[in-house]
Design a protein around this motif. Sequence first.
Motif, PDB file in Angstrom:
ATOM      1  N   ARG A  37       0.614  -1.245   0.088  1.00 47.34           N
ATOM      2  CA  ARG A  37      -0.087   0.074  -0.022  1.00 47.34           C
ATOM      3  C   ARG A  37       0.743   1.363   0.106  1.00 47.34           C
ATOM      4  NH1 ARG A  37      -3.029  -3.420   3.633  1.00 47.34           N
ATOM      5  NH2 ARG A  37      -4.898  -3.787   2.842  1.00 47.34           N
TER       6      ARG A  37
ATOM      7  N   TYR B  49       0.357   5.595   0.417  1.00 47.48           N
ATOM      8  CA  TYR B  49      -0.445   6.334   1.055  1.00 47.48           C
ATOM      9  C   TYR B  49       0.041   7.737   0.633  1.00 47.48           C
ATOM     10  CZ  TYR B  49      -2.845   3.155   4.164  1.00 47.48           C
ATOM     11  OH  TYR B  49      -3.441   1.928   4.476  1.00 47.48           O
TER      12      TYR B  49
ATOM     13  N   GLU C  20      -3.704  13.749  -1.658  1.00 53.31           N
ATOM     14  CA  GLU C  20      -4.417  13.935  -2.643  1.00 53.31           C
ATOM     15  C   GLU C  20      -3.762  14.994  -3.518  1.00 53.31           C
ATOM     16  OE1 GLU C  20      -9.286  14.493  -3.944  1.00 53.31           O
ATOM     17  OE2 GLU C  20      -8.740  14.931  -1.967  1.00 53.31           O
TER      18      GLU C  20
ATOM     19  N   GLY D 145      -7.350   3.619  -3.943  1.00 54.34           N
ATOM     20  CA  GLY D 145      -8.108   3.060  -2.911  1.00 54.34           C
ATOM     21  C   GLY D 145      -9.187   3.748  -2.244  1.00 54.34           C
ATOM     22  N   VAL D 146      -9.617   3.519  -1.177  1.00 53.76           N
ATOM     23  CA  VAL D 146     -10.493   4.484  -0.340  1.00 53.76           C
ATOM     24  C   VAL D 146      -9.968   5.666   0.177  1.00 53.76           C
ATOM     25  CG1 VAL D 146     -12.069   4.476   1.652  1.00 53.76           C
ATOM     26  CG2 VAL D 146     -11.825   2.337   0.364  1.00 53.76           C
ATOM     27  N   LEU D 147     -10.710   6.642  -0.018  1.00 52.56           N
ATOM     28  CA  LEU D 147     -10.057   7.995   0.238  1.00 52.56           C
ATOM     29  C   LEU D 147     -10.174   8.091   1.734  1.00 52.56           C
ATOM     30  CD1 LEU D 147      -9.225  10.899  -0.271  1.00 52.56           C
ATOM     31  CD2 LEU D 147     -11.496  11.679  -0.308  1.00 52.56           C
ATOM     32  N   GLU D 148      -8.993   8.341   2.248  1.00 53.85           N
ATOM     33  CA  GLU D 148      -9.060   8.485   3.784  1.00 53.85           C
ATOM     34  C   GLU D 148      -8.532   9.900   4.356  1.00 53.85           C
ATOM     35  OE1 GLU D 148      -6.217   5.310   5.522  1.00 53.85           O
ATOM     36  OE2 GLU D 148      -7.382   3.906   4.584  1.00 53.85           O
TER      37      GLU D 148
END
Length: 63
Positions: free
Chosen positions: A29, A31, A34, A50-53
């Motif tokens: 992964r 990270y 954005e 992936g999922v926006l965190e």
Amino acid sequence: MPTYRGRGLATRMLKRALSVLKDKYPVLRLYVMEGNDAESVYLNLGFIPGVLEIQSMYIPLNQ
């Protein structure tokens, strides 16, 4: 640094890191913030969004 952009350095470094790590971990992964300028590099190397965190971090005023 702008002088080194567009020369493929990040791609070569990430390919090397991925070749070392791929046999050690079932999932890798990455990270990033954005809007990261290198997002296209990650996508070209096979990473998928992936999922926006969202995580907020702050320093309290009263410590």
